[in-house]
Design an enzyme around this catalytic site. Structure first.
Site, PDB file in Angstrom:
ATOM      1  N   LYS A   1     -21.828 -19.663  -8.729  1.00 16.49           N
ATOM      2  CA  LYS A   1     -21.165 -19.587 -10.035  1.00 16.49           C
ATOM      3  C   LYS A   1     -19.702 -19.196  -9.860  1.00 16.49           C
ATOM      4  CE  LYS A   1     -22.131 -19.708 -14.537  1.00 16.49           C
ATOM      5  NZ  LYS A   1     -23.060 -20.624 -15.214  1.00 16.49           N
TER       6      LYS A   1
ATOM      7  N   ASP B   1     -26.135 -18.561 -19.718  1.00 18.09           N
ATOM      8  CA  ASP B   1     -27.414 -19.246 -19.922  1.00 18.09           C
ATOM      9  C   ASP B   1     -27.678 -19.475 -21.407  1.00 18.09           C
ATOM     10  OD1 ASP B   1     -27.929 -19.237 -17.194  1.00 18.09           O
ATOM     11  OD2 ASP B   1     -28.843 -17.261 -17.276  1.00 18.09           O
TER      12      ASP B   1
ATOM     13  N   ASN C   1     -35.012 -29.080 -17.438  1.00 22.24           N
ATOM     14  CA  ASN C   1     -34.661 -29.512 -16.091  1.00 22.24           C
ATOM     15  C   ASN C   1     -35.757 -29.116 -15.109  1.00 22.24           C
ATOM     16  OD1 ASN C   1     -32.321 -30.999 -15.630  1.00 22.24           O
ATOM     17  ND2 ASN C   1     -30.991 -29.253 -16.001  1.00 22.24           N
TER      18      ASN C   1
ATOM     19  N   GLU D   1     -25.624 -13.674 -15.985  1.00 25.76           N
ATOM     20  CA  GLU D   1     -26.289 -14.871 -15.455  1.00 25.76           C
ATOM     21  C   GLU D   1     -27.721 -14.548 -15.041  1.00 25.76           C
ATOM     22  OE1 GLU D   1     -25.744 -18.991 -14.578  1.00 25.76           O
ATOM     23  OE2 GLU D   1     -24.322 -17.540 -15.389  1.00 25.76           O
TER      24      GLU D   1
ATOM     25  N   TYR E   1       0.859  -1.187   0.000  1.00 33.58           N
ATOM     26  CA  TYR E   1       0.000   0.000   0.000  1.00 33.58           C
ATOM     27  C   TYR E   1       0.892   1.232   0.000  1.00 33.58           C
ATOM     28  CZ  TYR E   1      -4.293   2.593   0.656  1.00 33.58           C
ATOM     29  OH  TYR E   1      -5.344   3.438   0.465  1.00 33.58           O
TER      30      TYR E   1
ATOM     31  N   ALA F   1     -31.344 -19.752 -24.368  1.00 31.85           N
ATOM     32  CA  ALA F   1     -30.503 -20.899 -24.718  1.00 31.85           C
ATOM     33  C   ALA F   1     -30.882 -21.460 -26.079  1.00 31.85           C
ATOM     34  CB  ALA F   1     -30.617 -21.974 -23.639  1.00 31.85           C
TER      35      ALA F   1
ATOM     36  N   ALA G   1     -38.008 -21.115 -27.410  1.00 32.22           N
ATOM     37  CA  ALA G   1     -37.425 -19.992 -28.151  1.00 32.22           C
ATOM     38  C   ALA G   1     -36.872 -18.953 -27.190  1.00 32.22           C
ATOM     39  CB  ALA G   1     -38.474 -19.373 -29.078  1.00 32.22           C
ATOM     40  N   GLY G   2     -36.325 -19.420 -26.083  1.00 33.41           N
ATOM     41  CA  GLY G   2     -35.706 -18.528 -25.118  1.00 33.41           C
ATOM     42  C   GLY G   2     -34.242 -18.311 -25.423  1.00 33.41           C
TER      43      GLY G   2
ATOM     44  N   ASN H   1     -23.485 -27.113 -18.195  1.00 38.56           N
ATOM     45  CA  ASN H   1     -22.749 -25.891 -18.506  1.00 38.56           C
ATOM     46  C   ASN H   1     -21.365 -25.832 -17.873  1.00 38.56           C
ATOM     47  OD1 ASN H   1     -25.276 -25.286 -19.558  1.00 38.56           O
ATOM     48  ND2 ASN H   1     -25.208 -23.152 -18.914  1.00 38.56           N
TER      49      ASN H   1
END
Length: 769
Positions: free
Chosen positions: A110, A178, A303, A152, A55, A214, A211-212, A335
């Protein structure tokens, strides 16, 4: 996939038959230091000089250098290994919009996965806004702190806008896992499924249900890999997304609209080669599967319940190749196979973005890894399920230690080839070797052991079944899918304890009261046959079986009524060992010894022996302990480097104890051993190759010792008891080695998790008996 779509209050299932209760999950997050993350110093800050360097005034120097050249931030700060995990909590797992604060446990998790799988440091940033502009601005200005941004749990379509704008505004990788994580792992499986079925990706017809985020990422990636746009049909809740449709459309769906007469999922699947499901349970029927092309490829990734189970799909079409998002079926699209290693490679070449070539390189590296022979410690986790390339193994196992050295270099190379790497590497082979040594192999091996136990569950006797923490451990053992726990104790006492805890005893847990058991006579006769020439009368054996729970439990195992025993919470190690020894013998020609596993942050995993049995082992015993410890090291994924420890290093200073150690080394040398060993030496010499190279260049060890053979029980106890108190290292054990049946004794101070870990290891050892 790495999310579990459960409603609040439900038990969570994320591994094989493993189940956990809400109470267990809350306890895990609350115990000790709350949460899952903390900050660790990488430089010593002990003296005033240390503080002056780190420092004021010393810190001014790197500040000035970075001001002149921004690239130097990667040399003087943690930026190059630091990722922000960012969310606003609008799509948390399958729980919906919980908000930024409620997303924090997931974001911390994560960050933990980044560290565990790729040694990437990260921090969670939970942004409390649903306004796209506010979110983008709050993240873009944090760029100087980080080497990458992992987005995320942000709902669609906002996630598309946020990622695109941040990628345009920032000069570091921005990656919405995702979307792209699922797409990359699914693409890896698709590459291998196409290979196995003899297809050409350019001619392959794919139907994606959902149709999201992913789903659209999957469509974009497979097209980038060569699949023709007209061969990709995207479906949502209103049917096929066809060119000209207006209902329920947005710009991201419209980008994948095609000219087709199909209007329903059933019509779209007629003759299709591949189905990608990112939707809901039951969306794919057996009739739909029968209508697909020969050798259909079905990735049912919803899932926790897939669009169709593998059993249902293969019942309709035995020639189908099936993948899901679950770990209790073959071919899990997970993932965690992608994002840690993608960021590792991107960070190490200082990539400005993560582009399509890098994603494709990651998918291809995963696909190629699945075609290689699986390491023994990972293959053992299959337990009856083939982990060899074929229809049931097209995606690598998440425990494969080679992931980091295969995927990250491929991503780094693609970044260099595509011109987004700002620090190209000259030697990718060396980089791969460095990555292989970066992570602790034992952690992955212990996870593989747990998976192997779930696939081959055992009956484990918890001898002190009336103790609260033993009951908790037994419940956790059952919920983890490790097998059947047997509590030795009085049922009324056990029920009273569980009632007080508010935790019902699961139906799969057995209770055995030693005093009233139907097996008492049989166990007493067994014990009497063993001990009648050691001064024991039959009534002595009856009394031991009725009153000593360790003896009763050991007799259960020895007589084949259970596979393993765990004890030690209420009695000293020696007293527990005495009870076990009444019924269980050493393996002929082998030495019994205790082996402790020390998992340290910097040194990695080190095995220490003997930590339980031999007060002052002679040369023969030391040599035998070394052989047994080396074998155990290999089972844990380590290549053993054995050091015989002493206060003396190669004769200096002299003393009587080092003589037996030198004799043990001589015995191993004369008889031969298939592992590295040397000694006698002090602990610092054993663990520091640079010190050995400077002072003892003749030493035969080629790296830091990972197996320490102690000169006596006193030294072993001092080391293993002090280490966890003085450092952040964890000590598992001592684990008993060398008995004919699996038996383990935990320390009296052991907590629930340690009892559970040892019970799992005991069950695994039982499988090899």
């Amino acid at each position: 996939m790495d999310d579990a779509r459960k409603t609040p209050g439900e038990a969570v299932s994320d591994t094989r038959t493993a189940r956990i209760t809400g109470e267990e999950a809350l306890a895990m997050h609350a115990e000790g230091r709350p949460g899952k993350l903390e900050i660790r110093l990488t430089k010593p800050l002990i003296t005033a000089r240390d503080l002056s360097l780190a420092y004021s005034p010393g810190v001014a120097e790197p500040c000035l250098h970075i001001h002149r050249d921004k690239k130097l931030a990667y040399d003087y700060t943690a930026k190059g290994n630091f990722v922000a995990v960012v969310s606003n909590g609008t799509a948390v797992l399958g729980l919906g919009n919980l908000g930024a604060l409620a997303s924090k446990p997931v974001m911390e998790g994560k960050a933990a996965l980044f560290k565990r799988f790729a040694d990437v440091d990260s921090i969670d940033l939970c942004v409390d806004t649903e306004d796209v502009d506010a979110f983008v601005n709050s993240v873009r200005y944090l760029g100087p702190s980080f080497g990458g941004i992992n987005l995320e749990d942000i709902k669609a379509p906002e996630c598309f806008v946020i990622e695109q704008r941040l990628r345009e505004l920032m000069d570091i990788p921005v990656f919405h896992d995702d979307q792209h994580g699922t797409a990359i792992v699914a693409a890896a499986g698709l590459i291998n499924a196409i290979h196995l079925t003899g297809r050409d990706i350019k001619q392959t017809k794919l139907v994606i249900n959902g149709a999201g985020a992913a789903s659209i990422a999957c469509a974009e990636l497979v097209k980038a890999m060569g699949m023709r746009p007209e061969n990709v049909l995207l479906c949502d809740t209103k049917g096929v997304i066809w060119r000209g449709r207006t209902e329920g459309m947005n710009q991201w769906k419209s980008a994948h609209a095609v000219d087709t007469t199909a209007r329903t999922l059933t019509q779209a699947l007629d003759g299709a080669d591949v189905f990608f499901g990112l939707s809901v349970k039951g969306a794919l029927t057996q009739e739909m599967v029968r209508a697909m092309a020969p050798k259909p490829i079905i990735f049912a990734m919803a899932n926790p319940d897939p669009e169709i189970t593998p059993d249902e799909a293969r019942a309709a079409r035995p020639d189908a190749i099936v993948a899901t998002g679950r770990s209790d079926y073959p071919n899990q699209v997970n993932n965690v196979l992608g994002f840690p290693f993608i960021f590792r490679g991107a960070l190490d070449v200082r990539a400005s973005t993560i582009n399509d070539p890098m994603k494709i390189a990651a998918a291809e590296a995963l696909a190629m890894l699945a075609r290689e022979d699986v390491p023994e410690e990972v293959a053992g986790a299959g337990a009856g399920k083939s982990l060899r390339f074929g229809p049931e193994y097209i995606i690598p196992n998440a425990f494969d230690p080679r992931l980091i050295s295969r995927v990250s270099p491929a991503v780094a190379k693609a970044a260099m080839d595509s011109g987004v790497a700002r620090k190209p590497m000259a030697d990718l082979n060396r980089y791969a070797r460095d990555l292989a040594n970066r992570l602790d192999a034992t952690v992955g091996a212990l996870e593989a052991i747990a998976e192997a136990v779930r696939n081959n569950p055992k009956r484990v006797v918890f001898a002190e079944g009336e103790e609260e923490k033993v009951i908790r451990a037994a419940i956790a053992f059952h919920n983890a899918g490790y097998g059947t726990p047997v509590l030795v104790g009085r049922e009324d006492r056990i029920n009273a304890t569980t009632a007080a805890l508010g935790i019902p005893l699961p139906a799969g847990i057995e209770v055995q009261n030693a005093r009233v058991s139907d097996s008492n006579v049989r166990y007493a006769e067994f014990l009497y046959a063993r001990r009648q020439r050691d001064g024991f009368l039959f009534r002595d054996c009856q009394r031991l079986v009725n009153q000593d729970r360790n003896v009763f439990a050991a007799c259960m195992v020895a007589c084949g009524d259970a596979d393993a025993i765990v004890t030690g919470v209420t009695r000293s190690y020696s007293a527990a060992m005495e009870g076990i020894s009444m019924a269980i013998d050493p393996i002929p020609g082998r030495s019994i010894f205790g082996l402790s596993i020390v998992v340290a942050r910097r040194a990695g995993t080190v095995l220490v022996a003997d930590t339980a049995i031999h007060e002052r082992p002679n040369a023969e015993t030391l040599a035998a302990i070394a052989r047994g410890s080396a074998a155990a090291a290999r089972r844990l994924g380590l290549e053993p480097r054995v050091a015989f420890l002493s206060f003396s290093t190669f004769g200096d200073p002299r003393g009587t104890i080092p003589g037996s150690i030198r004799e043990a080394v001589k015995l191993l040398t004369e008889r031969g051993a298939d592992f590295e060993f040397d000694g006698e030496m002090s602990a610092d010499v054993a663990l520091d190759p640079a010190l050995r190279a400077a002072l003892y260049p003749f030493c035969r060890l080629t790296g830091p010792a990972n197996v320490l053979i102690m000169p006596g029980l006193h030294a072993a106890h001092v080391l293993t008891k002090a280490v966890p108190k003085l450092t952040s290292a964890q000590v598992i054990g001592p684990l008993l080695t060398g008995l004919t049946h699996s038996a383990q004794i935990v320390p009296m101070s052991a907590g629930v998790n340690q009892i559970l870990d040892v019970a799992c290891l005991a069950a695994h050892a039982a499988a090899s008996k």
